[in-house]
Design a protein around this motif. Structure first.
Motif, PDB file in Angstrom:
ATOM      1  N   LEU A  61      83.897 -12.758 -32.289  1.00  0.00           N
ATOM      2  CA  LEU A  61      85.022 -13.093 -31.417  1.00  0.00           C
ATOM      3  C   LEU A  61      85.649 -11.831 -30.834  1.00  0.00           C
ATOM      4  N   SER A  62      85.821 -10.799 -31.661  1.00  0.00           N
ATOM      5  CA  SER A  62      86.422  -9.561 -31.156  1.00  0.00           C
ATOM      6  C   SER A  62      85.496  -8.872 -30.153  1.00  0.00           C
ATOM      7  N   ARG A  63      84.176  -8.908 -30.360  1.00  0.00           N
ATOM      8  CA  ARG A  63      83.240  -8.335 -29.388  1.00  0.00           C
ATOM      9  C   ARG A  63      83.310  -9.083 -28.070  1.00  0.00           C
ATOM     10  N   PHE A  64      83.409 -10.412 -28.128  1.00  0.00           N
ATOM     11  CA  PHE A  64      83.516 -11.214 -26.917  1.00  0.00           C
ATOM     12  C   PHE A  64      84.802 -10.885 -26.173  1.00  0.00           C
ATOM     13  N   GLN A  65      85.931 -10.810 -26.904  1.00  0.00           N
ATOM     14  CA  GLN A  65      87.208 -10.516 -26.258  1.00  0.00           C
ATOM     15  C   GLN A  65      87.208  -9.122 -25.645  1.00  0.00           C
ATOM     16  N   LYS A  66      86.577  -8.153 -26.320  1.00  0.00           N
ATOM     17  CA  LYS A  66      86.511  -6.801 -25.785  1.00  0.00           C
ATOM     18  C   LYS A  66      85.649  -6.767 -24.525  1.00  0.00           C
ATOM     19  N   LYS A  67      84.535  -7.453 -24.538  1.00  0.00           N
ATOM     20  CA  LYS A  67      83.604  -7.453 -23.410  1.00  0.00           C
ATOM     21  C   LYS A  67      84.229  -8.092 -22.166  1.00  0.00           C
ATOM     22  N   PHE A  68      84.980  -9.184 -22.360  1.00  0.00           N
ATOM     23  CA  PHE A  68      85.520  -9.918 -21.231  1.00  0.00           C
ATOM     24  C   PHE A  68      87.035  -9.778 -21.088  1.00  0.00           C
ATOM     25  N   SER A  69      87.618  -8.727 -21.645  1.00  0.00           N
ATOM     26  CA  SER A  69      89.074  -8.592 -21.631  1.00  0.00           C
ATOM     27  C   SER A  69      89.645  -8.469 -20.218  1.00  0.00           C
ATOM     28  N   GLY A  70      88.964  -7.816 -19.297  1.00  0.00           N
ATOM     29  CA  GLY A  70      89.489  -7.643 -17.943  1.00  0.00           C
ATOM     30  C   GLY A  70      88.843  -8.561 -16.928  1.00  0.00           C
ATOM     31  N   PHE A  71      88.146  -9.575 -17.391  1.00  0.00           N
ATOM     32  CA  PHE A  71      87.386 -10.450 -16.493  1.00  0.00           C
ATOM     33  C   PHE A  71      88.295 -11.248 -15.567  1.00  0.00           C
ATOM     34  N   LEU A  72      89.317 -11.863 -16.107  1.00  0.00           N
ATOM     35  CA  LEU A  72      90.257 -12.623 -15.296  1.00  0.00           C
ATOM     36  C   LEU A  72      91.462 -11.754 -14.985  1.00  0.00           C
ATOM     37  N   LYS A  73      91.815 -11.707 -13.718  1.00  0.00           N
ATOM     38  CA  LYS A  73      92.980 -10.904 -13.335  1.00  0.00           C
ATOM     39  C   LYS A  73      94.244 -11.692 -13.615  1.00  0.00           C
ATOM     40  N   THR A  74      95.186 -11.029 -14.236  1.00  0.00           N
ATOM     41  CA  THR A  74      96.501 -11.652 -14.444  1.00  0.00           C
ATOM     42  C   THR A  74      97.388 -11.187 -13.297  1.00  0.00           C
TER      43      THR A  74
END
Length: 78
Positions: A61-74
């Motif tokens: 889960l942490s690897r997934f969150q790190k990989k896609f952390s900036g994927f969606l712009k807030t």
């Protein structure tokens, strides 16, 4: 139908995560077995809106969150 090729279809009891239970018919287990659910529609984030925390097993889960952390712009900062 051919004889003796189909699994046994019988009644089992299903126990939800909140302790509620119901009886259904299934090919799982044997007549009268009890199936205890770990995740069900009352506790799964897809149905509850994400209030429950996901368990991080083996760092996936942490690897997934790190990989896609900036994927969606807030919100864009001005």
């Amino acid at each position: 139908m051919k004889q003796d090729i189909h699994p046994s279809y019988h009644s089992i009891k299903v126990v939800m995560t909140d302790g509620s239970e119901f009886t259904t018919r299934s090919t799982w287990g044997k007549e009268g077995d009890v199936m205890h659910l770990d995740i069900d529609p009352k506790s799964h984030p897809a149905w509850t809106g994400g209030q429950q925390q996901l368990l991080d097993r083996g760092g996936r889960l942490s690897r997934f969150q790190k990989k896609f952390s900036g994927f969606l712009k807030t919100e864009e900062k001005k």
